[in-house]
Design an enzyme around this catalytic site. Structure first.
Site, PDB file in Angstrom:
ATOM      1  N   ASP A  67      41.776  41.252  48.586  1.00 15.54           N
ATOM      2  CA  ASP A  67      40.496  41.670  48.022  1.00 15.54           C
ATOM      3  C   ASP A  67      39.667  42.506  48.987  1.00 15.54           C
ATOM      4  O   ASP A  67      40.011  42.640  50.174  1.00 15.54           O
ATOM      5  CB  ASP A  67      39.698  40.430  47.568  1.00 15.54           C
ATOM      6  CG  ASP A  67      39.678  39.320  48.618  1.00 15.54           C
ATOM      7  OD1 ASP A  67      40.077  39.566  49.762  1.00 15.54           O
ATOM      8  OD2 ASP A  67      39.260  38.196  48.279  1.00 15.54           O
ATOM      9  N   ASP A 136      33.882  27.051  46.179  1.00 14.84           N
ATOM     10  CA  ASP A 136      33.832  26.825  44.729  1.00 14.84           C
ATOM     11  C   ASP A 136      35.235  26.815  44.112  1.00 14.84           C
ATOM     12  O   ASP A 136      35.385  26.870  42.897  1.00 14.84           O
ATOM     13  CB  ASP A 136      32.935  27.869  44.041  1.00 14.84           C
ATOM     14  CG  ASP A 136      33.471  29.298  44.151  1.00 14.84           C
ATOM     15  OD1 ASP A 136      34.564  29.493  44.735  1.00 14.84           O
ATOM     16  OD2 ASP A 136      32.811  30.227  43.647  1.00 14.84           O
ATOM     17  N   HIS A 138      37.643  29.113  44.592  1.00 10.45           N
ATOM     18  CA  HIS A 138      38.272  30.401  44.290  1.00 10.45           C
ATOM     19  C   HIS A 138      39.411  30.735  45.237  1.00 10.45           C
ATOM     20  O   HIS A 138      39.420  30.322  46.390  1.00 10.45           O
ATOM     21  CB  HIS A 138      37.234  31.542  44.227  1.00 10.45           C
ATOM     22  CG  HIS A 138      36.626  31.940  45.536  1.00 10.45           C
ATOM     23  ND1 HIS A 138      35.267  32.060  45.721  1.00 10.45           N
ATOM     24  CD2 HIS A 138      37.181  32.291  46.724  1.00 10.45           C
ATOM     25  CE1 HIS A 138      35.024  32.462  46.954  1.00 10.45           C
ATOM     26  NE2 HIS A 138      36.172  32.606  47.584  1.00 10.45           N
ATOM     27  N   GLU A 143      36.609  34.012  40.916  1.00  9.54           N
ATOM     28  CA  GLU A 143      35.545  33.023  40.792  1.00  9.54           C
ATOM     29  C   GLU A 143      35.799  32.082  39.613  1.00  9.54           C
ATOM     30  O   GLU A 143      36.647  32.374  38.761  1.00  9.54           O
ATOM     31  CB  GLU A 143      34.211  33.748  40.613  1.00  9.54           C
ATOM     32  CG  GLU A 143      33.802  34.582  41.829  1.00  9.54           C
ATOM     33  CD  GLU A 143      33.387  33.742  43.030  1.00  9.54           C
ATOM     34  OE1 GLU A 143      33.898  32.621  43.202  1.00  9.54           O
ATOM     35  OE2 GLU A 143      32.539  34.206  43.813  1.00  9.54           O
TER      36      GLU A 143
HETATM   37  C1  GLP Z   1      36.267  34.788  50.724  1.00  4.86           C
HETATM   38  C2  GLP Z   1      37.633  35.407  50.456  1.00  4.86           C
HETATM   39  C3  GLP Z   1      38.697  34.377  50.208  1.00  4.86           C
HETATM   40  C4  GLP Z   1      38.622  33.265  51.242  1.00  4.86           C
HETATM   41  C5  GLP Z   1      37.264  32.623  51.181  1.00  4.86           C
HETATM   42  C6  GLP Z   1      37.104  31.455  52.140  1.00  4.86           C
HETATM   43  O1  GLP Z   1      35.553  34.542  49.581  1.00  4.86           O
HETATM   44  N1  GLP Z   1      37.592  36.318  49.375  1.00  4.86           N
HETATM   45  O2  GLP Z   1      39.984  34.998  50.207  1.00  4.86           O
HETATM   46  O3  GLP Z   1      39.646  32.335  51.016  1.00  4.86           O
HETATM   47  O4  GLP Z   1      36.292  33.607  51.496  1.00  4.86           O
HETATM   48  O5  GLP Z   1      36.719  31.897  53.383  1.00  4.86           O
HETATM   49  P1  GLP Z   1      36.699  31.013  54.702  1.00  4.86           P
HETATM   50  O6  GLP Z   1      38.114  30.966  55.150  1.00  4.86           O
HETATM   51  O7  GLP Z   1      35.835  31.787  55.648  1.00  4.86           O
HETATM   52  O8  GLP Z   1      36.160  29.697  54.324  1.00  4.86           O
END
Ligand code: GLP
Length: 263
Positions: A67, A136, A138, A143
């Protein structure tokens, strides 16, 4: 799903990187799906170490990132393009032509998303997809409520995600509200999936997506439908799981699992 419980972030990172390294050694031109966020930082550090100290060769590897924020140019220090070059690509011998990260400044996002899907297909599909999880539930930026059949597209970010990710920006107002993201359907087509999660703030959501019902409100629960998903958790993230004893038994009896399941 194979659930691997580890002691800490370090072990979680080593196991996740080990899965990628095994795939690359088995098939040097593997197509690897990559993730951003703080979770995979240790995994990327370990991959860099494996490259520098053990000669892990990325020269033929093709990558596709999950993404990117819409509206951020690749040079923006909070863009996922920038993150990937800073934290992995510039430290390994990957061919820049083999790197694919969605672009946040495209004129026609819909056309770009179609092109991205076709590029994945042209590369032969994703052999191994690395994932993190949002608080959440995702995966990528899918989402709550994302269709399990969704493909790469533009997605509106949830308030919770904007709040979580604001820690990387100067202020919450700078966090983009839209992103280009691989769909849940795109992710589920990867031949193998490795999801890593760490920290207490992921404990509840991990228990829900691993041991709860399949639910589009927790898009990571779609992984229950995948035939080859490996979930790697540190101790804090696994603290609310009910079947820890079972997962640990499997890990401690790997020789038997190998004998009967061949892996
Ligand atoms: C973002 C990314 C996800 C990732 C998430 C969690 O929203 N789009 O791919 O898994 O953050 O991030 P973190 O690893 O910093 O908790």
């Amino acid at each position: 799903m194979e659930v691997i419980l580890t002691e800490d972030y370090n072990e979680m990172s080593k196991i996740s990187a080990g899965e990628i390294a095994r795939q690359v050694r088995k098939k040097p031109n593997s197509v690897i799906g990559l993730a951003t966020g703080s979770t995979p930082l240790g995994t990327y550090k370990e991959l860099i170490r494996l490259h520098k100290e053990e000669g892990l060769d990325f020269s033929k590897v093709i990558t596709f990132n999950l993404d990117e924020y819409l509206g951020l140019p690749p040079a923006h220090k909070e863009s996922y393009n920038f993150f990937m070059w800073e934290n992995l690509f510039k430290h390994i011998n990957i061919n820049p032509e083999n790197v694919h990260v969605p672009q946040g400044m495209v004129e026609d996002a819909e056309e770009f998303c179609e092109w991205y899907e076709k590029e994945i297909e042209k590369a032969g599909g994703i052999d191994l997809q690395l994932l993190g999880i949002g608080s959440d539930g995702h995966i990528a930026f899918n989402e709550p409520g994302s269709s399990f059949g969704s493909r790469t597209r533009v997605k509106t970010l949830e308030e919770q995600t904007i709040e979580d990710n604001s820690r990387f920006f100067n202020s919450i107002d700078e966090v983009p509200h839209f992103a280009i993201t691989m769909g849940v359907g795109t992710i589920l087509e990867a031949r193998k999936i490795v999801l890593a999660a760490n920290g207490k703030n992921k404990a509840q959501v991990c228990a829900r997506f691993i041991e709860g019902p399949i639910d589009s409100q927790i898009t990571a629960s779609a992984l229950q439908l995948h035939p080859h998903a490996v979930i790697v958790l540190d101790e804090a993230a696994s603290s609310q799981l009910k079947r820890k004893k079972y997962y640990n038994w499997i890990r401690d009896n790997k020789h038997m699992v190998k004998k009967y399941l061949g892996r």
